[in-house]
Design an enzyme around this catalytic site. Sequence first.
Site, mmCIF file in Angstrom:
data_model
loop_
_atom_site.group_PDB
_atom_site.id
_atom_site.type_symbol
_atom_site.label_atom_id
_atom_site.label_comp_id
_atom_site.label_asym_id
_atom_site.label_seq_id
_atom_site.Cartn_x
_atom_site.Cartn_y
_atom_site.Cartn_z
ATOM 1 N N ASP A 60 54.796 23.244 34.622
ATOM 2 C CA ASP A 60 54.013 23.217 35.853
ATOM 3 C C ASP A 60 55.002 23.014 37.011
ATOM 4 O OD1 ASP A 60 51.886 22.384 37.736
ATOM 5 O OD2 ASP A 60 52.664 20.377 37.348
ATOM 6 N N ASP A 253 51.788 17.620 34.659
ATOM 7 C CA ASP A 253 51.459 16.256 35.085
ATOM 8 C C ASP A 253 50.016 16.077 35.528
ATOM 9 O OD1 ASP A 253 51.660 17.808 37.381
ATOM 10 O OD2 ASP A 253 52.184 16.069 38.602
ATOM 11 N N ASP A 257 46.481 20.626 34.575
ATOM 12 C CA ASP A 257 47.305 21.108 33.457
ATOM 13 C C ASP A 257 46.686 20.773 32.104
ATOM 14 O OD1 ASP A 257 49.349 21.942 35.238
ATOM 15 O OD2 ASP A 257 49.996 19.855 35.403
HETATM 16 P P1 ADP Z 1 50.431 22.829 40.530
HETATM 17 O O1 ADP Z 1 49.878 23.788 39.542
HETATM 18 O O2 ADP Z 1 51.665 23.374 41.190
HETATM 19 O O3 ADP Z 1 50.643 21.448 39.992
HETATM 20 P P2 ADP Z 1 47.789 22.288 41.610
HETATM 21 O O4 ADP Z 1 47.044 23.184 40.686
HETATM 22 O O5 ADP Z 1 47.674 20.826 41.402
HETATM 23 O O6 ADP Z 1 49.338 22.721 41.708
HETATM 24 O O7 ADP Z 1 47.317 22.586 43.086
HETATM 25 C C1 ADP Z 1 47.244 23.906 43.539
HETATM 26 C C2 ADP Z 1 47.103 23.950 45.012
HETATM 27 O O8 ADP Z 1 45.813 23.430 45.388
HETATM 28 C C3 ADP Z 1 48.096 23.127 45.782
HETATM 29 O O9 ADP Z 1 49.288 23.838 46.003
HETATM 30 C C4 ADP Z 1 47.339 22.873 47.080
HETATM 31 O O10 ADP Z 1 47.462 24.000 47.919
HETATM 32 C C5 ADP Z 1 45.890 22.788 46.636
HETATM 33 N N1 ADP Z 1 45.411 21.402 46.475
HETATM 34 C C6 ADP Z 1 45.047 20.783 45.329
HETATM 35 N N2 ADP Z 1 44.625 19.519 45.574
HETATM 36 C C7 ADP Z 1 44.763 19.316 46.902
HETATM 37 C C8 ADP Z 1 44.506 18.215 47.794
HETATM 38 N N3 ADP Z 1 44.058 17.051 47.368
HETATM 39 N N4 ADP Z 1 44.769 18.407 49.100
HETATM 40 C C9 ADP Z 1 45.234 19.569 49.545
HETATM 41 N N5 ADP Z 1 45.485 20.635 48.776
HETATM 42 C C10 ADP Z 1 45.261 20.525 47.488
HETATM 43 MG MG MG Z 2 51.220 19.519 38.913
#
Ligand code: ADP
Ligand code: MG
Length: 365
Positions: A60, A253, A257
């Site tokens: 991730d 994390d 995921d």
């Molecule tokens: P990754 O797969 O890289 O860990 P996530 O799936 O957790 O990323 O999040 C994907 C996207 O969703 C983030 O890049 C962000 O744009 C948006 N996002 C998720 N949660 C939040 C939040 N609490 N506030 C703002 N944006 C969020």
């Molecule tokens: Mg992540």
Amino acid sequence: MATAVICAVSVLVIACPCALGLATPTAITVGIGKAAEHHILIKDATALERICKATDIVLDKTGTITEGKPIVVSAKISADATDEDLGVMLAAEKQSEHPLAGVLVASLEDRGITPSNTDKFAAIVGKGVEAHHNGQLYWVGSELMAHERNVKNSDIKANAHGGTTIYFGCGNRLLAVFVLADMVKETSAPAIASLKRLGLRVYMLTGDNNASAARVAEEVGATGFKAEMLPADKEKYILDMQHRGRIVAMAGDGINDSPALSAADIGIAINSGAAIAREIADVTIKADSLEELVALKAIANSLQKRVHANYRFVLTFNSALIALGALGILQPASSAMLHNLSTIGISLKSMTNLLPENRAPQLKA
Ligand code: ADP
Ligand code: MG
């Protein structure tokens, strides 16, 4: 007749494979202990065998390859946005567990914003968060979320920084755009290079936008990457790989995921991440370094080599003793002594260090 009985006793004394019964669990225990020294917690010993056979590892991005502690590099607040509106964003992000939420909270508080009254807070996994204020629905999240809320296309621009863009709006009105830059962990690029050297293909999956994902994937030298992945997409990506005969480890994390961690042949959670990810995973590693993944793979490989070498030795040695016993060359007392000595010897050998110090620099390379 008496000779036949003696030969039979000699053979029976040796035939029990005690050495294997003791040496294999001993070697596995040493493997789990060695992993703990590298801050790797192994919940399921069979994971060590699977990681040894793994062909691909999927990582991730946010919080796994990157620090997950970004800084705000730009904040564009629309002239329409009131402090009360921004207070809704603050209140919503305060309730979010996402690694990006903290920095947005700090940035708004630095502007003197105070939380507004909100209700019906909801986290939309892999996209963002939403909350109601005065009967209106506000949202904060990714480009995908902004598109879904019908924000005008001309307002959704790819940022020049290659960072993560966060959109804040009410209905289809865009109220603010934040660009966050998340540092890649110092250890990510060297660890990914070492994982590739150990024979794994390394892929990066993220819910973030394509530009940000491309920049990070290139910086760390990933074999490939995919952006704008929702939790179910990450899971499907792993299942597709497995369908093609690959054995896949996944490290992540977040809550987002968790489906992928459970689908993977080996699920690896980052210690500081979401509790559910740790719960599902077979292995947990410390937050600040990906080098532990390299140690894990190296320990698993050494462990398998040791177990195979033990098998070969026990099989050859015991076969020879059985032959000598059957021919009457070896008496029961001598065969019992040799058999037990080999059991003790091989168990002691299995207790030795799995990753001798002279191999440690290889991990860091
Ligand atoms: P990754 O797969 O890289 O860990 P996530 O799936 O957790 O990323 O999040 C994907 C996207 O969703 C983030 O890049 C962000 O744009 C948006 N996002 C998720 N949660 C939040 C939040 N609490 N506030 C703002 N944006 C969020
Ligand atoms: Mg992540």
